[in-house]
Design an enzyme around this catalytic site. Structure first.
Site, mmCIF file in Angstrom:
data_model
loop_
_atom_site.group_PDB
_atom_site.id
_atom_site.type_symbol
_atom_site.label_atom_id
_atom_site.label_comp_id
_atom_site.label_asym_id
_atom_site.label_seq_id
_atom_site.Cartn_x
_atom_site.Cartn_y
_atom_site.Cartn_z
ATOM 1 N N GLU A 192 -47.445 70.347 104.990
ATOM 2 C CA GLU A 192 -47.865 71.382 106.254
ATOM 3 C C GLU A 192 -47.761 72.867 105.857
ATOM 4 O OE1 GLU A 192 -46.989 70.408 109.899
ATOM 5 O OE2 GLU A 192 -45.145 71.866 109.968
ATOM 6 N N HIS A 224 -34.087 75.100 113.016
ATOM 7 C CA HIS A 224 -35.694 73.904 113.096
ATOM 8 C C HIS A 224 -35.052 73.362 114.477
ATOM 9 C CE1 HIS A 224 -37.013 75.646 110.528
ATOM 10 N NE2 HIS A 224 -36.838 75.069 109.174
ATOM 11 N N ARG A 282 -43.997 60.530 123.828
ATOM 12 C CA ARG A 282 -42.661 60.073 124.382
ATOM 13 C C ARG A 282 -41.904 61.185 125.563
ATOM 14 N NH1 ARG A 282 -38.185 63.242 121.911
ATOM 15 N NH2 ARG A 282 -38.969 63.809 119.575
#
Length: 293
Positions: free
Chosen positions: A43, A78, A135
């Site tokens: 990405e 991250h 979720r």
């Protein structure tokens, strides 16, 4: 980026074709070890972005609402460590665009459940879709504090067949109120590059007071903290009408928190909460790397 991943594992930045082979090997190896699947995907890399996510609820019948935004830009490798709601200081129009895209994505699939649509926002206010997490997120507490909506209960009732209108959850009835911040207290030693620590808790005292919420796990005297599980010990969430007041309240709560027997990242988080850039809401995902103290 690991296709089955999370928590920043199995991710590598490639800035030139010369770096591709090595980083591909490392990413797939880490993904396989962490998730049992070494599949990765590519990405766009966005430099110094803000990590903004939109909390969603859908009932599977076409009713979808957003419960406003969270800023998860305070990250280390991250991995989110401090989250706030709502996101502030976004360029004009960016927040509306994030809401619109999140609603469009969830409406398209008649989304059913609580979930989060995650984006990166660059320095010019342009946003990029990351993923949908179908979720409850670790940081859902800050959204619950500013909306008054019990997300866990709501998703269970939706799973039982209730529609959002039956739950009173329509977009016109949802309003954000105040500011909330959540710290993840982990059994890691910042002085040793956040090396996980383990042992037996000799003391554990929880903070208290108006606007303080605790979501804890093994937080009790005599608990055995082992190296075999995630290092998250307790989540401390604060709520106040203004952002800076919320940060002060959360610092006070962390100062009252007592943990002995293992090292934690408490002092590191208190330093974040004192930093002028954080207090002003001027942070990106490089904030921790730029301010390692």
């Amino acid at each position: 980026k690991a296709s089955r991943g999370g928590g920043g594992r199995g991710m590598r930045v490639v800035t030139s074709d010369k770096e591709l082979d090595e980083n591909f090997t490392r990413a797939t190896s880490e993904a396989l070890a962490a998730f049992g699947d070494g599949t990765v995907f590519i990405e766009r890399y966005v430099k110094n972005p803000r990590h903004i996510e939109i909390q969603m609820l859908g009932d599977g019948t076409g009713n979808v609402v957003h419960l406003f935004s969270r800023d998860c830009s305070v990250q280390r490798r991250h991995q989110k460590i401090l989250e706030t709601a709502p996101a502030c200081n976004l360029p004009d129009g960016t927040l509306d665009a994030l809401y619109a895209d999140a609603l469009k994505l969830c409406n398209e699939v008649k989304y059913k459940n609580a979930g989060t649509v995650e984006f990166l926002v660059d320095e010019d206010g342009k946003h990029f879709f990351i993923e949908i997490n179908p979720r409850i997120q670790v940081e859902h507490t800050v959204t619950e504090q500013i909306t008054g909506v019990d997300l866990v209960q709501s998703q269970i009732r939706v799973a039982g067949g209730a529609t959002l209108p039956e739950l009173g959850l329509t977009q016109d009835k949802l309003r954000p109120n105040g500011h909330a911040m959540q710290c993840r207290i982990t059994t890691e030693n910042p002085a040793l590059d956040f090396q996980p620590d383990f042992g037996v808790l000799e003391a554990f005292r929880s903070p208290m007071g108006m606007g303080i919420r605790l979501d804890d796990g093994p937080g009790f005297v005599g608990a055995h903290i082992t190296p075999h599980y995630d290092s998250l010990l307790v989540k401390v969430t604060a709520f106040a009408s203004e952002r800076q007041d919320c940060a002060v309240k959360l610092r006070r709560a962390l100062d009252e928190l007592r943990v002995r027997g293992v090292k934690t990242n408490k002092r590191f988080l208190m330093n974040v909460l004192r930093h002028p850039d954080f207090l002003a809401g001027n942070i990106t995902t490089s904030f921790i790397a730029d301010n390692p103290q």
